[in-house]
Design a protein around this motif. Structure first.
Motif, PDB file in Angstrom:
ATOM      1  N   PRO A 260      33.182  35.386  45.106  1.00 29.66           N
ATOM      2  CA  PRO A 260      32.156  35.178  44.079  1.00 29.66           C
ATOM      3  C   PRO A 260      32.286  36.144  42.908  1.00 29.66           C
ATOM      4  CG  PRO A 260      31.218  36.151  46.063  1.00 29.66           C
ATOM      5  CD  PRO A 260      32.615  35.757  46.401  1.00 29.66           C
ATOM      6  N   ASP A 261      32.726  37.381  43.140  1.00 25.02           N
ATOM      7  CA  ASP A 261      32.910  38.366  42.065  1.00 25.02           C
ATOM      8  C   ASP A 261      34.224  39.100  42.308  1.00 25.02           C
ATOM      9  OD1 ASP A 261      32.709  40.118  39.994  1.00 25.02           O
ATOM     10  OD2 ASP A 261      30.709  40.869  40.510  1.00 25.02           O
ATOM     11  N   PRO A 262      35.348  38.528  41.922  1.00 25.88           N
ATOM     12  CA  PRO A 262      36.653  39.122  42.258  1.00 25.88           C
ATOM     13  C   PRO A 262      36.896  40.465  41.579  1.00 25.88           C
ATOM     14  CG  PRO A 262      36.921  37.242  40.790  1.00 25.88           C
ATOM     15  CD  PRO A 262      35.496  37.233  41.210  1.00 25.88           C
ATOM     16  N   ALA A 263      36.437  40.656  40.348  1.00 27.65           N
ATOM     17  CA  ALA A 263      36.669  41.927  39.658  1.00 27.65           C
ATOM     18  C   ALA A 263      35.954  43.070  40.363  1.00 27.65           C
ATOM     19  CB  ALA A 263      36.232  41.818  38.203  1.00 27.65           C
ATOM     20  N   ALA A 264      34.700  42.842  40.791  1.00 27.25           N
ATOM     21  CA  ALA A 264      33.967  43.881  41.520  1.00 27.25           C
ATOM     22  C   ALA A 264      34.630  44.183  42.861  1.00 27.25           C
ATOM     23  CB  ALA A 264      32.522  43.438  41.726  1.00 27.25           C
ATOM     24  N   THR A 265      35.180  43.162  43.515  1.00 22.88           N
ATOM     25  CA  THR A 265      35.871  43.383  44.783  1.00 22.88           C
ATOM     26  C   THR A 265      37.098  44.275  44.585  1.00 22.88           C
ATOM     27  OG1 THR A 265      35.114  41.243  45.623  1.00 22.88           O
ATOM     28  CG2 THR A 265      37.001  42.250  46.722  1.00 22.88           C
ATOM     29  N   LEU A 266      37.858  44.035  43.527  1.00 23.77           N
ATOM     30  CA  LEU A 266      39.021  44.866  43.261  1.00 23.77           C
ATOM     31  C   LEU A 266      38.624  46.310  42.955  1.00 23.77           C
ATOM     32  CD1 LEU A 266      41.470  42.621  41.163  1.00 23.77           C
ATOM     33  CD2 LEU A 266      41.661  43.322  43.546  1.00 23.77           C
ATOM     34  N   ARG A 267      37.528  46.497  42.243  1.00 20.52           N
ATOM     35  CA  ARG A 267      37.074  47.866  41.961  1.00 20.52           C
ATOM     36  C   ARG A 267      36.728  48.597  43.256  1.00 20.52           C
ATOM     37  NH1 ARG A 267      34.723  45.568  37.235  1.00 20.52           N
ATOM     38  NH2 ARG A 267      32.805  45.074  38.388  1.00 20.52           N
ATOM     39  N   HIS A 268      36.068  47.905  44.170  1.00 22.60           N
ATOM     40  CA  HIS A 268      35.733  48.529  45.447  1.00 22.60           C
ATOM     41  C   HIS A 268      36.993  48.852  46.254  1.00 22.60           C
ATOM     42  CE1 HIS A 268      33.594  49.459  49.137  1.00 22.60           C
ATOM     43  NE2 HIS A 268      34.382  48.591  49.763  1.00 22.60           N
ATOM     44  N   LEU A 269      37.956  47.946  46.248  1.00 22.24           N
ATOM     45  CA  LEU A 269      39.194  48.203  46.970  1.00 22.24           C
ATOM     46  C   LEU A 269      39.940  49.402  46.394  1.00 22.24           C
ATOM     47  CD1 LEU A 269      40.509  44.557  47.534  1.00 22.24           C
ATOM     48  CD2 LEU A 269      39.309  46.038  49.163  1.00 22.24           C
TER      49      LEU A 269
END
Length: 351
Positions: A260-269
């Motif tokens: 649903p929010d791929p950019a936020a997921t990458l930031r967390h990773l």
């Protein structure tokens, strides 16, 4: 005068007779000079004629003095023309079928109301997912691209959006000393592996495959959101208590399309990746180089997402830029629709 007194004269005159020469003593007589010219005349010798050869089959037929030149035509046999005609008809019919199917799917997609989060579709497609994507991945050569990407994983490894475990055969489990791509000494292989996915059904399939391939190697499997992975989950993958909780490598293949929010997921990773030597390895599909292909993807995106849980028209490059991660490597294939990234956390600039 008395007739009887006449002297008888023989009828044949007696000429002087020369003795006959034998054949062995004969010498050729020199030619008599021509009275008209005083120059000697050269005697031409007859050349020996070659023996006659028996006539062949070709020589039995008389050759015509002038062979007629054949008339020039198109040079294509009638059977080839027939085959080409049937092929053209088949291709045109198939193209017409594709166009009709495309227009029907576009009209259907425009009426769908598909939510942004379509990850729940994988709960129903998990059992047939491998069979659905096997042919297309082989045609696109994605197996080799998965292998080349996953072989870079080392240390403590986290794979997010693991799906049905299509990357499992390419892992090198167990640490060993060797040299990296630059020829420097390094520790290669995976010390630990953790697999997470939003779909419990897919995590179960991955676990079953892993235990068949690597029965003696411990691993962690969990159904959770990659954007909310906590340090407690990472500690279960082999990291000792009290040490900083980081992953050396994070792997994700074909997962940004369903988040649903791929950019936020990458930031967390990026926040759970080892700051100095850690890497995030991505293999994704998304928008193309070409506008005409992007229009096709946009028109069919709602129907594809509703059926397969994948938004295949996302701009992967824009998502990576929004994440704030540093790009180490970027490659694209298949008219730009297949993206490969090697990322790392943003390095702090020295004052």
């Amino acid at each position: 005068m008395n007739v009887h007194q006449l002297r008888r004269v023989p009828l044949v005159a007696k000429w002087p007779v020369t003795p006959c020469r034998r054949a062995s003593t004969k010498t050729p007589r020199p030619p008599k000079p021509s009275p008209k010219s005083s120059k000697p005349v050269a005697i031409k010798r007859r050349q020996a004629t070659p023996p006659r050869q028996p006539p062949t089959l070709q020589s039995t037929q008389p050759e015509s003095p002038k062979a007629e030149t054949p008339k020039q035509g198109h040079g294509i046999p009638p059977r080839a023309l027939t085959f080409l005609g049937i092929s053209a008809l088949t291709i045109s019919t198939y193209c017409g079928y594709l166009y009709a199917s495309y227009t029907r799917e576009v009209s259907k997609a425009q009426t769908l109301d598909v939510p942004r989060d379509v990850s729940d579709r994988y709960n129903t497609t998990a059992a047939t997912f491998d069979a659905d994507v096997e042919l297309s991945e082989k045609a696109m050569g994605l197996g080799k691209k998965r292998r080349d990407l996953v072989r870079q994983a080392h240390g403590n490894v986290l794979e997010v959006s693991c799906g049905t475990g299509r990357n499992l055969p390419f892992y090198e489990l167990g640490e060993r000393r060797g040299t990296d791509a630059d020829g420097r000494a390094a520790v290669l292989g995976c010390r630990s592996v953790t697999f997470v996915d939003l779909s419990p059904q897919m995590v179960a399939i991955t676990k079953e495959k892993f235990e068949k391939l690597y029965p003696a190697f411990p691993a962690v499997f969990k159904a959770c959101d990659a954007g909310a992975v906590s340090p407690s989950d990472l500690q279960r993958s082999g990291v000792k208590n009290g040490e900083p909780v980081y992953f050396d490598t994070i792997v994700q293949t074909m997962g940004l399309c369903s988040m649903p929010d791929p950019a936020a997921t990458l930031r967390h990773l990026g926040s759970v990746t080892e700051p100095k030597g850690g890497r995030i390895l991505l293999l994704e599909h998304g928008r193309s180089y070409y506008d005409w292909l992007n229009r096709i993807l946009d028109n069919l995106a709602p129907a594809h997402a509703d059926r397969h849980g994948c938004w295949w028209n996302r701009d992967i490059g824009e998502i990576v830029r929004e994440s704030g991660l540093e790009i180490v490597e970027e490659k694209r294939w298949h008219l730009g629709t297949t993206w490969r990234y090697v990322l790392r956390p943003k390095q702090a600039q020295k004052p």
